[in-house]
Design a protein around this motif. Structure first.
Motif, PDB file in Angstrom:
ATOM      1  N   UNK A 296       0.846  -1.193   0.000  1.00  0.00           N
ATOM      2  CA  UNK A 296       0.000   0.000   0.000  1.00  0.00           C
ATOM      3  C   UNK A 296       0.885   1.248   0.000  1.00  0.00           C
ATOM      4  N   UNK A 297       0.276   2.406   0.080  1.00  0.00           N
ATOM      5  CA  UNK A 297       1.029   3.661   0.188  1.00  0.00           C
ATOM      6  C   UNK A 297       1.206   3.982   1.674  1.00  0.00           C
ATOM      7  N   UNK A 298       2.433   4.297   2.064  1.00  0.00           N
ATOM      8  CA  UNK A 298       2.805   4.346   3.478  1.00  0.00           C
ATOM      9  C   UNK A 298       2.970   5.760   4.028  1.00  0.00           C
ATOM     10  N   UNK A 299       2.975   5.843   5.359  1.00  0.00           N
ATOM     11  CA  UNK A 299       3.121   7.130   6.041  1.00  0.00           C
ATOM     12  C   UNK A 299       4.484   7.759   5.770  1.00  0.00           C
ATOM     13  N   UNK A 300       4.533   9.101   5.700  1.00  0.00           N
ATOM     14  CA  UNK A 300       5.818   9.784   5.535  1.00  0.00           C
ATOM     15  C   UNK A 300       6.774   9.431   6.673  1.00  0.00           C
ATOM     16  N   UNK A 301       8.045   9.329   6.357  1.00  0.00           N
ATOM     17  CA  UNK A 301       9.124   9.091   7.318  1.00  0.00           C
ATOM     18  C   UNK A 301       8.957   7.789   8.103  1.00  0.00           C
ATOM     19  N   UNK A 302       8.212   6.820   7.547  1.00  0.00           N
ATOM     20  CA  UNK A 302       7.998   5.547   8.242  1.00  0.00           C
ATOM     21  C   UNK A 302       9.024   4.507   7.797  1.00  0.00           C
ATOM     22  N   UNK A 303       9.182   3.465   8.617  1.00  0.00           N
ATOM     23  CA  UNK A 303      10.106   2.378   8.254  1.00  0.00           C
ATOM     24  C   UNK A 303       9.638   1.680   6.978  1.00  0.00           C
ATOM     25  N   UNK A 304       8.323   1.745   6.712  1.00  0.00           N
ATOM     26  CA  UNK A 304       7.787   1.102   5.502  1.00  0.00           C
ATOM     27  C   UNK A 304       8.185   1.883   4.252  1.00  0.00           C
ATOM     28  N   UNK A 305       8.236   3.215   4.356  1.00  0.00           N
ATOM     29  CA  UNK A 305       8.751   4.035   3.249  1.00  0.00           C
ATOM     30  C   UNK A 305      10.207   3.669   2.967  1.00  0.00           C
ATOM     31  N   UNK A 306      10.942   3.394   4.030  1.00  0.00           N
ATOM     32  CA  UNK A 306      12.359   3.046   3.888  1.00  0.00           C
ATOM     33  C   UNK A 306      12.516   1.678   3.227  1.00  0.00           C
ATOM     34  N   UNK A 307      11.629   0.745   3.597  1.00  0.00           N
ATOM     35  CA  UNK A 307      11.690  -0.596   2.999  1.00  0.00           C
ATOM     36  C   UNK A 307      11.418  -0.549   1.494  1.00  0.00           C
ATOM     37  N   UNK A 308      10.343   0.146   1.090  1.00  0.00           N
ATOM     38  CA  UNK A 308      10.036   0.191  -0.351  1.00  0.00           C
ATOM     39  C   UNK A 308      11.116   0.955  -1.113  1.00  0.00           C
ATOM     40  N   UNK A 309      11.746   1.917  -0.442  1.00  0.00           N
ATOM     41  CA  UNK A 309      12.841   2.668  -1.072  1.00  0.00           C
ATOM     42  C   UNK A 309      14.071   1.790  -1.250  1.00  0.00           C
TER      43      UNK A 309
END
Length: 341
Positions: A296-309
């Motif tokens: 899904x689309x994740x919260x800003x500055x979250x660990x999930x944003x870091x994973x997809x990045x």
């Protein structure tokens, strides 16, 4: 690495408050890891994009109705409890609001006395260990008294508890849903099986650690909470065979992704069938098992944003999110999906 590198602007109205009537009707952004190119589809189109050379890994954990509203014995003050992790002898690690009303020794009643709890001690990050007492079966009482632990950004009441469960949810233990899986219907899964797609279940019980805000300024200084995972022997053998044959391993959700990456050795072979993982995946990480990700689309500055990045490249992700905002995609748990290929 600065946490602010994973920030983006999101209009409040793009946070999805309710699930769509048809799970698979969500929009789907397809993002190329190589080029950063995006295309716009619907989730049900995934049936046309997968085939017999693909292996879909799903997380079959089940969310428990972990949110309990209680009253403090003696004062009648309202106390909210979120069950995080079962210990032993009916002792749970919990998140309590407001914490100042729940000092060790505090007694709390739920449902007019159907369930009582006693705060034993304060542990890491202010969480409380609570021992529960009741007559009967805990799970049945929880089903009667508990509410689904929806994230704080969802303010609408959920009419149907099952909409915060995947259709393949099986083993109880999560404090949050593996939300990428919410888009699948039984019909869509059948279509995929008919096309020869291998659908392999694993289990990771989702705690709140995945969703906690990153308080550190540097990504490297953040510590993940441990979560329990399990992969059956048969499923591990199927995954290892798929890897040997060069099949594409597609993780449904960051929880399935973290399970696979925790269980695999450096050669991309599943060697550990169960355990606790606090794996933290951020740019620079070399994936051992996962080739593609449905998320899904994740919260800003979250660990999930870091994973997809880590999987698609930070620049590609940030550009894709900018496009998603521009195209009015729906964000977070009940929102639209992304397929990173």
């Amino acid at each position: 690495m600065d946490v602010k590198l994973f920030d983006y602007e999101l209009p409040q109205e793009l946070i999805a408050q309710d699930p769509l009537e048809d799970r698979s009707a969500s929009r789907l952004m397809v993002l190329s890891r190589e080029t950063g190119a995006v295309s716009h589809k619907h989730f049900y189109d995934i049936a046309d994009m997968l085939g017999e050379n693909d292996c879909l890994v799903i997380n079959n954990t089940k969310v428990i109705p972990a949110r309990l509203m209680g009253e403090k014995v003696g004062t009648g003050a309202s106390i909210e409890i979120l069950l995080l992790k079962r210990k032993e002898n009916d002792i749970w690690e919990t998140l309590v609001k407001p914490g100042k009303k729940a000092k060790p020794g505090t007694e709390i009643i739920f449902g007019g006395g159907l369930l009582t709890g006693k705060v034993l001690e304060v542990v890491e990050e202010g969480n409380r260990l609570i021992q529960f007492s009741y007559q009967g079966i805990f799970e049945e009482i929880l089903d009667q008294l508990g509410q689904m632990p929806l994230p704080p950004y969802i303010t609408h009441q959920l009419k149907d508890k099952n909409r915060y469960q995947t259709v393949y949810a099986k083993y109880e233990g999560s404090a949050a849903a593996p939300t990428a899986g919410l888009h699948f219907t039984e019909e869509l899964l059948e279509k995929l099986r008919a096309k020869g797609v291998a659908i392999i279940p694993v289990t990771l019980h989702v705690g709140l650690g995945t969703f906690r805000p990153v308080k550190a300024e540097r990504v490297e200084d953040h510590h993940m909470h441990a979560e329990y995972y399990q992969i059956g022997e048969k499923e591990a053998a199927l995954l290892n065979e798929a890897r040997k044959k060069g099949k594409r391993i597609i993780a449904v959700g960051t929880t399935s992704c973290r399970t696979l990456e925790s269980a695999a050795d450096e050669n991309g072979t599943i060697t550990r069938l169960s355990g606790w993982t606090d794996i933290f995946i951020y740019p620079g990480y070399q994936f051992k098992m996962v080739d593609a990700l449905i998320t899904n689309f994740h919260l800003p500055q979250s660990t999930l944003m870091m994973l997809v990045s880590a999987l698609a490249g930070r620049e590609h992700i940030m550009a894709a999110y900018e496009e998603a905002v521009k195209e009015r995609y729906r964000f977070f748990s009940f929102g639209d999906a992304m397929f990173i290929v």
